[in-house]
Design a protein around this motif. Sequence first.
Motif, mmCIF file in Angstrom:
data_model
loop_
_atom_site.group_PDB
_atom_site.id
_atom_site.type_symbol
_atom_site.label_atom_id
_atom_site.label_comp_id
_atom_site.label_asym_id
_atom_site.label_seq_id
_atom_site.Cartn_x
_atom_site.Cartn_y
_atom_site.Cartn_z
ATOM 1 N N GLU A 129 0.829 -1.209 0.000
ATOM 2 C CA GLU A 129 0.000 0.000 0.000
ATOM 3 C C GLU A 129 0.867 1.265 0.000
ATOM 4 O O GLU A 129 0.582 2.215 -0.725
ATOM 5 N N LYS A 130 1.927 1.276 0.817
ATOM 6 C CA LYS A 130 2.816 2.442 0.866
ATOM 7 C C LYS A 130 3.466 2.705 -0.486
ATOM 8 O O LYS A 130 3.767 3.850 -0.823
ATOM 9 N N LEU A 131 3.699 1.634 -1.255
ATOM 10 C CA LEU A 131 4.340 1.776 -2.564
ATOM 11 C C LEU A 131 3.325 1.974 -3.689
ATOM 12 O O LEU A 131 3.681 1.945 -4.860
ATOM 13 N N HIS A 132 2.060 2.157 -3.328
ATOM 14 C CA HIS A 132 0.978 2.499 -4.249
ATOM 15 C C HIS A 132 0.569 1.375 -5.192
ATOM 16 O O HIS A 132 -0.011 1.647 -6.248
ATOM 17 N N LEU A 133 0.858 0.118 -4.825
ATOM 18 C CA LEU A 133 0.305 -0.977 -5.614
ATOM 19 C C LEU A 133 -1.193 -1.036 -5.332
ATOM 20 O O LEU A 133 -1.651 -0.704 -4.225
ATOM 21 N N GLN A 134 -1.946 -1.439 -6.340
ATOM 22 C CA GLN A 134 -3.400 -1.505 -6.218
ATOM 23 C C GLN A 134 -3.847 -2.954 -6.121
ATOM 24 O O GLN A 134 -3.367 -3.811 -6.867
#
Length: 150
Positions: A129-134
Amino acid sequence: MELESSRLKIIPCTKETVQIAINQNYDNGPEIYNHLKHLMEDPSLFYWGSWIVMRKSDGVIIGDLGFKGKPDVNKTVEIGYGFLEDYWNNGYATEAVGALIQWAFSESKIEKVKAETLKENYGSIRVLEKLHLQKVDETETVFHWELSKQ
């Protein structure tokens, strides 16, 4: 070649790096040893398998991460990672996984990075989540994640 972040060195697995792991009694599963075996059979897997993560400050190996093979026909790779429990909750996984994703996207062969986590692996979920994966899909036990090159 090795990658560096503010606190970490991320080094592709070779006989030499695996020897460092052995010397440090690093044991986080069979991934790095399996990768080394596959690398001997197919040298083109060099950057598309396991990488060792060590702290710059003391050279201690704290985990490993990497890709589960070369890019597929859709220019996608799957990333995986594991860190020794003594080093959890320090932001190391986010830092290392972020650096490896950034490197992957710098390669023209890569358009998407995917990952999967067990639904109860809250730490790993937080990293992604912190690395913006969806989150793009799920099964009864696993979440599937993706990040596209922008």
